[in-house]
Write an enzyme that holds these catalytic residues in place. Structure first.
Site, PDB file in Angstrom:
ATOM      1  N   LYS A 159       7.939  -0.181   4.146  1.00  0.00           N
ATOM      2  CA  LYS A 159       8.357   0.274   2.826  1.00  0.00           C
ATOM      3  C   LYS A 159       7.157   0.451   1.910  1.00  0.00           C
ATOM      4  CE  LYS A 159      12.801  -1.900   3.442  1.00  0.00           C
ATOM      5  NZ  LYS A 159      13.468  -3.143   3.232  1.00  0.00           N
ATOM      6  N   THR A 183       7.434  -7.979   4.484  1.00  0.00           N
ATOM      7  CA  THR A 183       7.322  -6.878   5.424  1.00  0.00           C
ATOM      8  C   THR A 183       6.149  -6.001   5.027  1.00  0.00           C
ATOM      9  OG1 THR A 183       8.428  -4.935   6.314  1.00  0.00           O
ATOM     10  CG2 THR A 183       9.027  -5.569   4.082  1.00  0.00           C
TER      11      THR A 183
END
Length: 189
Positions: free
Chosen positions: A32, A29
């Site tokens: 974050k 991803t």
């Protein structure tokens, strides 16, 4: 799955453990640690083409907007060179684990930045999550079945503002010394 906060050049756990040469597909991803949004896969051209052709998530989605793609590239370049954020993040995780230990709060020991606090009941886990959000402004993700077996529901703690106060006041006010959580007005057996 790589996590930019676990390895020296943002290569995640596989890089940290010296296993990058064994991977066929890397997926991750851009949220974050990279502070953007979206995700990625890295694999052979043939495998990427196969996924692009047959994975409905790729067929029926749009590409990242240019500004997000540029932000992701900038974040990746920065984290490949800088250790400051990685070391600060790891230190925060160590402090959180020490704080949990000091307050007698059960959590799983693991090498991850995610700190699972064992609650033992899905309803209580959700209740603690709601309590922390409502009273302290801290979002703690409840982890329940089927991600974990039905009994050991957990809250995934990631270091956030005022978590020290939240841990000491919330856990102390609503848990026994055995770490079993009591619902408001319900005695703990």
């Amino acid at each position: 799955m790589p996590s930019a906060c676990t390895a020296l050049q943002a290569g995640g756990i596989a890089e940290r453990e010296g296993l990058m040469h064994r991977l066929t597909v890397i997926e991750g991803t851009l949220g974050k640690a990279f502070g953007v949004m979206g995700g990625y896969i890295a694999a052979s051209t043939a495998l990427c083409d196969f996924i692009r052709s047959f994975a409905s998530g790729f067929i029926f989605t749009t590409a990242l907007p240019p500004a997000l793609a540029a932000s992701a590239v900038a974040s990746i370049r920065h984290l490949k060179e800088s250790q400051i954020e990685r070391f600060a993040h790891q230190e925060r995780v160590r402090r959180l684990r020490n704080l949990l230990d000091k307050n007698g709060i059960p959590h799983l020991a693991n090498p991850s930045h995610i700190v699972p606090v064992i609650v033992g009941d899905a309803a209580k886990c959700k209740w603690i999550s709601d309590l922390l959000l409502d009273n302290c402004g801290i979002y703690v993700q409840p982890i329940n079945y089927p991600t974990v077996p039905k009994r050991p529901s957990a809250c995934a703690l990631r270091r956030r503002r005022c978590i020290r106060t939240a841990i000491s006041t919330t856990w102390s006010a609503h848990c026994t010394s055995s770490g079993r959580v009591a619902l408001a007005g319900t005695p703990v057996a």
